[in-house]
Design an enzyme around this catalytic site. Structure first.
Site: not given
Ligand code: IMP
Ligand code: MG
Length: 178
Positions: A99, A102
């Site tokens: 989705d 981040d």
């Molecule tokens: P990362 O490991 O920091 O890249 O985070 C990725 C995961 O965090 C995604 O798969 C989402 O499940 C969650 N996430 C990050 N940003 C958002 C947001 O703005 N809304 C909802 N879920 C988010």
């Molecule tokens: Mg996710």
């Protein structure tokens, strides 16, 4: 502090148009390869459901769940698989469907983990890319939209389990009143 729905960042029609384009790209790039799409639960379910219907090639889908936000809007930085795939990906052309990217921690962990299972190829399609927030460099092969550093919900993305059913993507705002 409470939260409320903020402005719409990406309207439903805009998402639908971009998903159709991504589906065409996958159909072209994976023609004859019978790819396996791996949806990352739960956020990518809505995106994957529309994406597969925007393709016209034989493909399979499976799902994997990873631990992530735990009810807040900040990442813990700790990633682990909480429900694994139900099929082997050895010698398969795998496309991970996410989705939002981040910090990049989740997808880079997943890529490393899946790579050890010897897929024929491994690529990533992410609906949203918060590129400003990246802490771990990771190659994304297909991106729907690059968005600013804001917490967003809708079209599968949640806040504490809610808002996944919105057909558009909106900012979540802190509700300072009250
Ligand atoms: P990362 O490991 O920091 O890249 O985070 C990725 C995961 O965090 C995604 O798969 C989402 O499940 C969650 N996430 C990050 N940003 C958002 C947001 O703005 N809304 C909802 N879920 C988010
Ligand atoms: Mg996710």
């Amino acid at each position: 502090m409470g939260h409320r729905l903020g402005r719409v960042l990406i309207a439903h029609e805009e998402i639908a148009r971009r998903v159709r384009e991504l589906g065409l790209s996958l159909s072209r790039d994976y023609d004859g390869k019978n790819p396996l799409l791996v949806g990352v639960l739960k956020g990518a379910v809505v995106f994957l459901a529309d994406l597969v219907r925007a393709t016209d090639i034989p493909l399979a889908a499976d799902f994997i769940a990873v631990g992530s936000y735990g009810g807040t809007t900040r990442s813990s930085g700790v990633v682990k698989i909480t429900a694994d795939l139900s099929v082997s990906i050895e010698d398969r052309h795998v496309v991970v469907v996410e989705d939002v990217i981040d910090t990049g921690r989740t997808i880079s962990y997943l890529k490393r983990n899946l790579q050890t299972r010897r897929p024929a190829s491994l690529k990533v399609v992410a609906l949203l890319d918060k590129s400003e927030r990246r802490e771990v460099e990771v190659a994304l092969d297909y991106v729907g939209f690059t968005i600013p550093n804001e917490f967003v919900v809708g079209y599968g993305l949640d806040y504490q389990g809610f808002y996944r059913n919105l057909p558009y993507i909106a900012a979540l705002e802190e509700d300072s009143a009250g």
